[in-house]
Enzyme design. Structure first.
Site, mmCIF file in Angstrom:
data_model
loop_
_atom_site.group_PDB
_atom_site.id
_atom_site.type_symbol
_atom_site.label_atom_id
_atom_site.label_comp_id
_atom_site.label_asym_id
_atom_site.label_seq_id
_atom_site.Cartn_x
_atom_site.Cartn_y
_atom_site.Cartn_z
ATOM 1 C CG HIS A 248 23.307 8.816 -39.676
ATOM 2 N ND1 HIS A 248 22.610 9.553 -38.734
ATOM 3 C CD2 HIS A 248 22.656 9.007 -40.852
ATOM 4 C CE1 HIS A 248 21.580 10.148 -39.308
ATOM 5 N NE2 HIS A 248 21.587 9.842 -40.603
ATOM 6 C CB SER A 369 52.648 4.980 -25.349
ATOM 7 O OG SER A 369 52.424 4.346 -24.109
ATOM 8 C CE LYS A 375 48.551 3.999 -28.702
ATOM 9 N NZ LYS A 375 48.128 4.382 -27.356
ATOM 10 C CD GLU A 382 44.294 11.860 -28.502
ATOM 11 O OE1 GLU A 382 44.055 10.693 -28.869
ATOM 12 O OE2 GLU A 382 45.137 12.134 -27.614
#
Length: 556
Positions: A248, A369, A375, A382
């Site tokens: 969880h 970025s 970044k 992704e």
């Protein structure tokens, strides 16, 4: 039945978009099974074409022969014009038309056209034609000289397709009609027109699709094995590194990083095993089924099957032409691979956050970025997560096409190819990137180890220690929970409680309980098969390597 290699058409040579994954030294094990014989039963037809034929074949949209000039939008926007035929004539670039007074309407021609996606089957179609010519000869429907002429024309057509000298014309309806046109141009109408006897586009396309998918299943399996190799390499590099095991997404129990990484390796291994098992069903050739009822010309479907690297011909001609469960099963395995890659990727995304700080991404497998200079984004992970949805869509779209079709063949089945082509393309692009990302991750093992026992992750160890002292687990569970409650009230961890606090909870909680209040003690205690103890993980690696060796023999 003996498993056969896919056809003697060379598989597509895909060029990974990332650097090769570092190789992993295999663990030496004694193979448990004899290697599967995978040599093709027939040699490829010799041509002057280079070995990379299918690089040019496996293009998305083939060049179209047209007189339209660059920028001529008036001509560019025209649909395929109706093709005029004489009485009893076949439409140019199509395999039908004799009973029609004229060609199709513009809208129908545009809707029917499939060369923009089925051209990648061209070399498989030619391999099928070569095998079909040989069975026509065995049935005495082609003389010796006609067979020689037919095979020579097909060899020339193969070379021209592979080199790009022959491409689909605007008037060609599909790859089959285009290649018959190309054959007739090289062999003449009299000889070239004989090849169509005893076969249909229905059994052709069902067979070619299987040939294509069997080749690409091997490419995909190799890509999945590269990801597994990266996971195994990382596991071997961090044999004793501890980390928080979670359920969880909450701290649960300490586990070894190697144990966690190998959990993903086992899931991916099953995907490769599924492709191996799928090949047994894909290795049945529909060639010879005709449109739906077989052939009356005395042709031998098993001879064609053997020629093309299949194990058998189909036993039911209707099933051979109308079923696409093999395509759907391929799409399901591809979707499952996508899901498994997505689960790994989701963890990498979390681990790379500042809050976790478990991993550092290599610069070559991350991006920046456009506005925030600091970044470092986990784009590979992704994109893998996103493409899993695309692969699921390929599967569900194909299943929706198939679910309402009566027997036998229906034109709806033109929609069977693009989903599986897209699934293969997606995985062949994605797998090298995920393998590279996993191979180059840098793990912050000190942080992972410091967090491994936190969040009362040793509570189960207290309960199991009490069981070993003779306390029923129901009571042990309650006493361990009481210790957690006491530690939580003081905002400390379990090892911070005093001997007096443990004794106040229960007389069973003696100072010896501290022997299990450590990450090392917790890990070492779980030494059974499948456990996270270092000894169990070493045994796990040995078995994983043995099973990897088994599937590698098939895909060698």
């Amino acid at each position: 039945m003996t498993e056969q290699n896919p056809p003697s058409v060379e598989p597509v040579e895909t060029v990974p978009s990332v650097e090769p994954v570092p190789s992993v030294e295999p663990v030496e094990t004694k193979p448990s099974v004899e290697p599967v014989e995978t040599k093709p039963l027939v040699e490829p037809v010799e041509t002057e074409t280079a070995s990379g034929d299918l690089d040019k074949l496996d293009q998305r949209t083939p060049p179209v022969e047209t007189e339209t000039g660059a920028g001529d939008l008036d001509k560019l926007d025209q649909r395929t014009p109706p093709v005029e035929t004489g009485a009893g004539g076949t439409n140019q670039g199509a395999l039908w038309g004799g009973r029609f007074a004229g060609g199709p309407a513009d809208a129908l021609a545009a809707l029917s056209k499939s060369t923009h996606f089925d051209w990648r089957l061209a070399l498989y179609d030619i391999a099928g034609s070569q095998a079909h010519a040989r069975v026509l000869h065995r049935a005495e429907l082609l003389s010796d000289s006609e067979l020689e002429g037919m095979l020579a024309a097909l060899a020339q057509l193969k070379a021209d397709v592979a080199s790009g000298a022959y491409v689909a014309a605007e008037s060609d309806e599909d790859v089959h009609g285009s290649l018959e046109r190309g054959l007739i141009e090289r062999a003449g109408a009299e000889l070239g027109g004989r090849l169509r006897a005893g076969r249909s586009r229905n059994d052709q396309v069902a067979t070619l699709g299987r040939m294509y998918l069997r080749d690409h299943a091997r490419i995909i399996a190799d890509g999945v094995l590269s990801v597994i190799d990266a996971l195994v390499s990382q596991a071997k590099a961090h044999p004793d590194a501890a980390m928080p095991g979670r359920t969880h997404l909450q701290h649960a129990q300490p586990v070894l990083l190697s144990h966690h990484l190998l959990a993903h390796a086992w899931a991916l291994l099953r995907d490769v095993q599924r492709l191996h098992d799928w090949d047994k069903r894909a290795a049945v050739s529909p060639y010879g089924s005709g449109a739906l009822a077989g052939s009356s010309l005395g042709l031998d479907p098993n001879a064609v099957a053997t020629d093309l690297g299949f194990s058998s011909a189909a036993w039911n001609s209707i099933d051979g032409t109308a079923s696409r469960d093999v395509f759907a099963e391929f799409a399901w395995v591809a979707a499952m691979i996508g899901v498994d890659l997505s689960r790994i990727s989701e963890e990498v995304i979390l681990w790379a956050t500042k809050e976790f700080s478990f991993v550092t991404l290599h610069d070559s497998y991350s991006t920046g970025s456009s506005i925030m200079p600091q970044k470092k984004n986990p784009d590979v992970a992704e994109l893998a997560r996103g493409k899993a949805g695309r692969l699921i869509g390929d599967l569900t779209g194909l299943l929706a096409t198939l679910k309402g079709l009566p027997l036998a063949y229906n034109r709806d089945l033109q929609e069977d190819k693009e989903p599986v082509f897209d699934a293969a393309d997606t995985l062949e692009l994605l797998l090298p990137a995920v393998a590279g990302m996993m191979a180059t991750l840098v793990f912050n093992t000190e942080r992972m180890a410091s967090l491994a026992p936190q969040g009362f992750a040793l509570a189960t160890d207290i309960a199991e220690w009490l069981v070993r002292q003779g306390v029923p687990f129901r009571e042990a569970h309650e006493l361990s929970g009481a210790a957690v409650r006491q530690a939580e009230s003081r905002n400390v961890e379990l090892w911070d409680l005093t001997d007096e606090e443990y004794a106040a909870i229960s007389e069973h909680l003696t100072p010896q309980v501290r022997t299990v209040l450590s990450t090392e003690g917790s890990l070492n205690s779980r030494s059974g098969q499948g456990g996270t103890a270092p000894s169990a993980v070493r045994a796990q690696l040995d078995e994983l390597q043995r099973q990897l060796d088994d599937v590698r023999r098939f895909y060698a």
